[in-house]
Scaffold this active site. Structure first.
Site, mmCIF file in Angstrom:
data_model
loop_
_atom_site.group_PDB
_atom_site.id
_atom_site.type_symbol
_atom_site.label_atom_id
_atom_site.label_comp_id
_atom_site.label_asym_id
_atom_site.label_seq_id
_atom_site.Cartn_x
_atom_site.Cartn_y
_atom_site.Cartn_z
ATOM 1 N N SER A 65 0.823 -1.216 0.000
ATOM 2 C CA SER A 65 0.000 0.000 0.000
ATOM 3 C C SER A 65 0.857 1.267 0.000
ATOM 4 O O SER A 65 2.023 1.249 0.415
ATOM 5 C CB SER A 65 -0.924 0.003 1.223
ATOM 6 O OG SER A 65 -1.675 -1.184 1.255
HETATM 7 N N1 SAM Z 1 -0.519 -4.955 4.020
HETATM 8 C C1 SAM Z 1 0.172 -5.311 2.808
HETATM 9 C C2 SAM Z 1 1.558 -4.739 2.726
HETATM 10 O O1 SAM Z 1 1.936 -3.949 3.617
HETATM 11 O O2 SAM Z 1 2.268 -5.110 1.803
HETATM 12 C C3 SAM Z 1 -0.603 -4.945 1.576
HETATM 13 C C4 SAM Z 1 -1.739 -5.841 1.369
HETATM 14 S S1 SAM Z 1 -2.424 -5.943 -0.253
HETATM 15 C C5 SAM Z 1 -3.048 -4.322 -0.525
HETATM 16 C C6 SAM Z 1 -3.869 -6.932 0.165
HETATM 17 C C7 SAM Z 1 -3.553 -8.348 0.533
HETATM 18 O O3 SAM Z 1 -4.731 -8.955 1.035
HETATM 19 C C8 SAM Z 1 -3.096 -9.194 -0.631
HETATM 20 O O4 SAM Z 1 -1.833 -9.734 -0.376
HETATM 21 C C9 SAM Z 1 -4.175 -10.271 -0.753
HETATM 22 O O5 SAM Z 1 -3.694 -11.524 -1.180
HETATM 23 C C10 SAM Z 1 -4.699 -10.319 0.666
HETATM 24 N N2 SAM Z 1 -6.037 -10.879 0.838
HETATM 25 C C11 SAM Z 1 -7.148 -10.706 0.085
HETATM 26 N N3 SAM Z 1 -8.175 -11.398 0.598
HETATM 27 C C12 SAM Z 1 -7.711 -12.029 1.712
HETATM 28 C C13 SAM Z 1 -8.288 -12.894 2.691
HETATM 29 N N4 SAM Z 1 -9.585 -13.273 2.654
HETATM 30 N N5 SAM Z 1 -7.501 -13.347 3.693
HETATM 31 C C14 SAM Z 1 -6.207 -13.007 3.767
HETATM 32 N N6 SAM Z 1 -5.599 -12.196 2.880
HETATM 33 C C15 SAM Z 1 -6.342 -11.696 1.866
#
Ligand code: SAM
Length: 220
Positions: A65
């Site tokens: 992000s």
């Molecule tokens: N916080 C992260 C960072 O600092 O790099 C960025 C996260 S990215 C915007 C969103 C993440 O949420 C992705 O890696 C995606 O695979 C994960 N995601 C989506 N749905 C999910 C779920 N139901 N459970 C766990 N992770 C999930």
């Protein structure tokens, strides 16, 4: 790489120009953003852009992000230190590291195994011993580790997953982007008994939260 400025100087500039100027004032958040080497959480080909004012791809169609969004969401958790925090969407592990510098314990869930493994290795190499990682559907939360004084969802949801409300402690705060698959509003819910005080913290744009209480994975 980084020929003119040390990475600390790049972080100082990031905090001054992208974060403080937009109103982030929590000292612990500002310090964590200064301390965590963001360039270690991005792909090698994007390292020059690690301190830019935008998200970056991290593989698997996911993103790390924008720094300001990480700071804003962390500030909205209103952590004082020592809390048990749940993060849904580990991604690169950058937000996890910021949280781990402030909270007592960070439980983080990621649905993409390869991203979780990479983030786990990074966080271990950097010496974070207060992080627990799990590969599953984060919309179900992590009941065995609850209650949580803070819950942060770093993917865009169609609504607030009920298990996360159940696992939030009294006085705890849940920060979650809610909207459609492309654009959301950042919601903050604070628990008081069975009631949740809701505030809105601006617009945002996240990759979709997939899972039982999220969006359907349309590639299945
Ligand atoms: N916080 C992260 C960072 O600092 O790099 C960025 C996260 S990215 C915007 C969103 C993440 O949420 C992705 O890696 C995606 O695979 C994960 N995601 C989506 N749905 C999910 C779920 N139901 N459970 C766990 N992770 C999930």
């Amino acid at each position: 790489m980084f020929s003119h400025e040390s990475t600390f100087e790049l972080r100082e500039r990031m905090v001054r120009e992208q974060i403080r100027k937009r109103g982030i004032h929590d000292r612990a958040v500002l310090q964590a953003m200064l301390d965590v080497p963001r360039h270690e959480f991005v792909e090698t080909r994007n390292v020059e852009e690690a301190y830019g004012d935008h998200p970056l791809p991290i593989g698997g169609e996911q993103t790390i992000s924008q720094p300001y969004m990480v700071a804003l969401m962390t500030q909205e958790l209103a952590l004082k230190g020592g809390e048990n925090v749940l993060e849904i969407g580990t991604g690169s592990g950058y937000q996890t590291a910021i949280l781990a510098r402030i909270a007592g314990m960070v439980c983080t869930i990621e649905r993409i195994d390869s991203l979780l493994a990479q983030a786990g290795k990074r966080l271990e190499r950097m010496g974070y011993s207060n992080v627990k990682l799990r590969n599953c559907d984060g919309t179900l939360g992590w009941p065995e580790e609850s209650p949580f004084q803070g819950i942060i969802v770093t993917a865009g949801a169609p609504g607030v997953p009920p298990p996360l409300l159940d696992q939030l402690d009294q006085g705890g705060r849940l920060v979650i982007p809610v909207g459609d698959r492309f654009i959301q509003t950042l919601l903050v819910l604070e628990r008081h008994g069975k009631r949740f005080k809701k505030t809105r913290s601006g617009g945002c744009r996240f990759v979709p939260l997939l899972g039982e209480h999220g969006w359907e994975d349309d590639r299945r």
